[in-house]
Motif scaffolding. Structure first.
Motif, PDB file in Angstrom:
ATOM      1  N   ARG A   1       0.886  -1.361  -0.045  1.00 33.70           N
ATOM      2  CA  ARG A   1      -0.361  -0.253   0.115  1.00 33.70           C
ATOM      3  C   ARG A   1       1.225   1.362   0.146  1.00 33.70           C
ATOM      4  N   SER A   2       1.929   1.326   0.494  1.00 33.48           N
ATOM      5  CA  SER A   2       3.011   2.395   0.713  1.00 33.48           C
ATOM      6  C   SER A   2       3.324   2.986  -0.829  1.00 33.48           C
ATOM      7  N   SER A   3       3.140   4.000  -0.680  1.00 27.54           N
ATOM      8  CA  SER A   3       3.427   4.855  -2.434  1.00 27.54           C
ATOM      9  C   SER A   3       5.158   4.290  -2.766  1.00 27.54           C
ATOM     10  N   GLU A   4       5.816   4.247  -1.751  1.00 33.04           N
ATOM     11  CA  GLU A   4       7.520   3.833  -2.553  1.00 33.04           C
ATOM     12  C   GLU A   4       7.029   2.635  -2.773  1.00 33.04           C
ATOM     13  N   SER A   5       5.874   1.621  -2.996  1.00 30.86           N
ATOM     14  CA  SER A   5       6.181   0.272  -3.688  1.00 30.86           C
ATOM     15  C   SER A   5       6.320   0.317  -5.223  1.00 30.86           C
ATOM     16  N   GLY A   6       7.044  -0.013  -5.432  1.00 26.36           N
ATOM     17  CA  GLY A   6       6.815  -0.522  -7.269  1.00 26.36           C
ATOM     18  C   GLY A   6       6.045  -0.411  -7.721  1.00 26.36           C
ATOM     19  N   LEU A   7       5.400  -1.441  -7.212  1.00 22.46           N
ATOM     20  CA  LEU A   7       3.743  -1.787  -7.184  1.00 22.46           C
ATOM     21  C   LEU A   7       2.783  -1.958  -6.221  1.00 22.46           C
ATOM     22  N   VAL A   8       1.959  -0.476  -6.559  1.00 19.86           N
ATOM     23  CA  VAL A   8       0.861  -0.168  -5.414  1.00 19.86           C
ATOM     24  C   VAL A   8      -0.627  -0.484  -5.479  1.00 19.86           C
ATOM     25  N   ILE A   9      -0.761  -1.271  -4.480  1.00 25.31           N
ATOM     26  CA  ILE A   9      -2.175  -1.966  -3.914  1.00 25.31           C
ATOM     27  C   ILE A   9      -3.097  -1.753  -2.831  1.00 25.31           C
ATOM     28  N   ARG A  10      -4.158  -0.780  -3.427  1.00 21.65           N
ATOM     29  CA  ARG A  10      -4.377  -0.471  -1.948  1.00 21.65           C
ATOM     30  C   ARG A  10      -5.878  -0.665  -2.015  1.00 21.65           C
ATOM     31  N   ASP A  11      -5.475  -1.808  -1.302  1.00 23.57           N
ATOM     32  CA  ASP A  11      -7.109  -2.694  -0.367  1.00 23.57           C
ATOM     33  C   ASP A  11      -6.845  -2.630   0.976  1.00 23.57           C
ATOM     34  N   ASP A  12      -7.944  -2.906   1.831  1.00 18.57           N
ATOM     35  CA  ASP A  12      -8.034  -2.967   2.763  1.00 18.57           C
ATOM     36  C   ASP A  12      -7.006  -4.317   3.747  1.00 18.57           C
ATOM     37  N   TYR A  13      -6.801  -5.562   3.073  1.00 22.08           N
ATOM     38  CA  TYR A  13      -5.808  -6.393   2.976  1.00 22.08           C
ATOM     39  C   TYR A  13      -4.463  -6.561   2.787  1.00 22.08           C
ATOM     40  N   THR A  14      -3.753  -5.264   2.185  1.00 20.92           N
ATOM     41  CA  THR A  14      -2.799  -5.331   1.643  1.00 20.92           C
ATOM     42  C   THR A  14      -1.952  -4.718   2.189  1.00 20.92           C
ATOM     43  N   SER A  15      -0.166  -5.498   3.019  1.00 18.05           N
ATOM     44  CA  SER A  15      -0.340  -4.869   3.748  1.00 18.05           C
ATOM     45  C   SER A  15       0.736  -3.497   3.958  1.00 18.05           C
ATOM     46  N   SER A  16       1.311  -2.274   4.573  1.00 18.40           N
ATOM     47  CA  SER A  16       2.230  -1.268   3.886  1.00 18.40           C
ATOM     48  C   SER A  16       3.289  -1.930   2.823  1.00 18.40           C
ATOM     49  N   HIS A  17       4.377  -2.224   3.312  1.00 22.13           N
ATOM     50  CA  HIS A  17       5.055  -3.238   2.622  1.00 22.13           C
ATOM     51  C   HIS A  17       5.227  -5.420   2.857  1.00 22.13           C
ATOM     52  N   HIS A  18       3.904  -5.409   2.233  1.00 21.99           N
ATOM     53  CA  HIS A  18       3.389  -6.493   1.480  1.00 21.99           C
ATOM     54  C   HIS A  18       4.455  -7.917   1.393  1.00 21.99           C
ATOM     55  N   ALA A  19       5.142  -7.548   0.335  1.00 22.08           N
ATOM     56  CA  ALA A  19       5.567  -8.490  -0.454  1.00 22.08           C
ATOM     57  C   ALA A  19       6.651  -7.941  -1.466  1.00 22.08           C
ATOM     58  N   ARG A  20       7.783  -9.003  -1.611  1.00 21.41           N
ATOM     59  CA  ARG A  20       8.895  -8.905  -3.256  1.00 21.41           C
ATOM     60  C   ARG A  20       9.308  -9.539  -4.099  1.00 21.41           C
ATOM     61  N   LEU A  21       9.478  -9.233  -4.829  1.00 19.08           N
ATOM     62  CA  LEU A  21       9.743  -9.680  -6.534  1.00 19.08           C
ATOM     63  C   LEU A  21      11.110  -9.683  -6.708  1.00 19.08           C
ATOM     64  N   MET A  22      11.722 -10.507  -6.043  1.00 20.57           N
ATOM     65  CA  MET A  22      13.415 -10.235  -6.088  1.00 20.57           C
ATOM     66  C   MET A  22      14.068 -11.600  -7.325  1.00 20.57           C
ATOM     67  N   LEU A  23      15.316 -11.392  -8.495  1.00 24.76           N
ATOM     68  CA  LEU A  23      16.062 -12.063  -9.454  1.00 24.76           C
ATOM     69  C   LEU A  23      17.360 -12.291  -8.141  1.00 24.76           C
ATOM     70  N   TRP A  24      17.160 -13.463  -7.973  1.00 23.49           N
ATOM     71  CA  TRP A  24      17.810 -14.696  -6.658  1.00 23.49           C
ATOM     72  C   TRP A  24      18.848 -15.539  -8.001  1.00 23.49           C
ATOM     73  N   GLY A  25      20.380 -14.789  -8.971  1.00 20.67           N
ATOM     74  CA  GLY A  25      20.596 -15.031  -9.660  1.00 20.67           C
ATOM     75  C   GLY A  25      20.362 -15.243 -11.144  1.00 20.67           C
ATOM     76  N   GLU A  26      19.809 -16.210 -11.388  1.00 18.08           N
ATOM     77  CA  GLU A  26      18.472 -16.414 -12.933  1.00 18.08           C
ATOM     78  C   GLU A  26      17.154 -16.383 -12.763  1.00 18.08           C
ATOM     79  N   GLN A  27      16.772 -16.670 -10.955  1.00 19.59           N
ATOM     80  CA  GLN A  27      15.715 -16.451 -10.545  1.00 19.59           C
ATOM     81  C   GLN A  27      15.044 -15.855 -10.140  1.00 19.59           C
ATOM     82  N   TRP A  28      13.116 -16.144 -10.204  1.00 23.02           N
ATOM     83  CA  TRP A  28      12.544 -15.164  -9.925  1.00 23.02           C
ATOM     84  C   TRP A  28      12.158 -15.663  -8.468  1.00 23.02           C
ATOM     85  N   MET A  29      12.202 -14.566  -7.381  1.00 22.53           N
ATOM     86  CA  MET A  29      11.572 -15.140  -5.849  1.00 22.53           C
ATOM     87  C   MET A  29      10.577 -14.272  -5.649  1.00 22.53           C
ATOM     88  N   LEU A  30       9.747 -14.864  -4.582  1.00 23.36           N
ATOM     89  CA  LEU A  30       8.549 -14.377  -4.077  1.00 23.36           C
ATOM     90  C   LEU A  30       9.506 -14.397  -2.481  1.00 23.36           C
TER      91      LEU A  30
END
Length: 154
Positions: free
Chosen positions: A86-115
């Motif tokens: 929900r935070s405006s600093e997030s790359g993907l901002v989702i504003r709903d009652d069920y999303t935390s300010s800093h909810h999740a992260r997608l990252m590239l770990w080596g050659e693999q996308w991780m959640l």
């Protein structure tokens, strides 16, 4: 009691963030945030047969939101970490009652996308399973954050 009220206020209205000076203004740029997975997490194990549909760096080009308030939105992916919340600093901002300010992260770990779930209240879900530790993302598998579902696609 004040801690509870402050916590609720911060979760409902967000936290005021002070902007740091950028390198363009002559001041030193702030240090990059740590994007490493949580302590104790291990790299995904791959077999000789392959990663079984895992989302690798070259195989993924975008995120497609399949349900929720921003349904149909497509976001191009590059090699950078993408925060979701929900935070405006997030790359993907989702504003709903069920999303935390800093909810999740997608990252590239080596050659693999991780959640990675960022200790969200309602959890992050990948392919129907709750994410506890960083997990390898499968191409086309639904990822649910709050009331929004999205997928990584080629």
């Amino acid at each position: 009691m004040f801690a509870v009220v402050y916590s609720l206020r911060a979760d409902v209205f967000g936290v005021r963030v002070r902007r740091m000076p950028t390198a363009a203004s002559g001041a030193p740029a702030p240090a990059a945030r740590d994007t490493a997975p949580v302590a104790g997490a291990t790299a995904p194990q791959h077999t000789a047969a392959g990663a079984g549909g895992a989302a690798t760096k070259g195989a993924v080009s975008r995120i497609v939101i399949t349900s929720g308030p921003k349904s149909g939105l497509e976001i191009p992916l590059n090699d950078e970490t993408l925060t979701i919340g929900r935070s405006s600093e997030s790359g993907l901002v989702i504003r709903d009652d069920y999303t935390s300010s800093h909810h999740a992260r997608l990252m590239l770990w080596g050659e693999q996308w991780m959640l990675q779930d960022l200790d969200s209240t309602n959890g992050t879900w990948h392919d129907g399973a709750r994410v506890g530790a960083p997990v390898a993302i499968k191409i086309g598998a639904p990822i649910k954050v709050g009331a929004t579902t999205f997928e990584l696609r080629k």
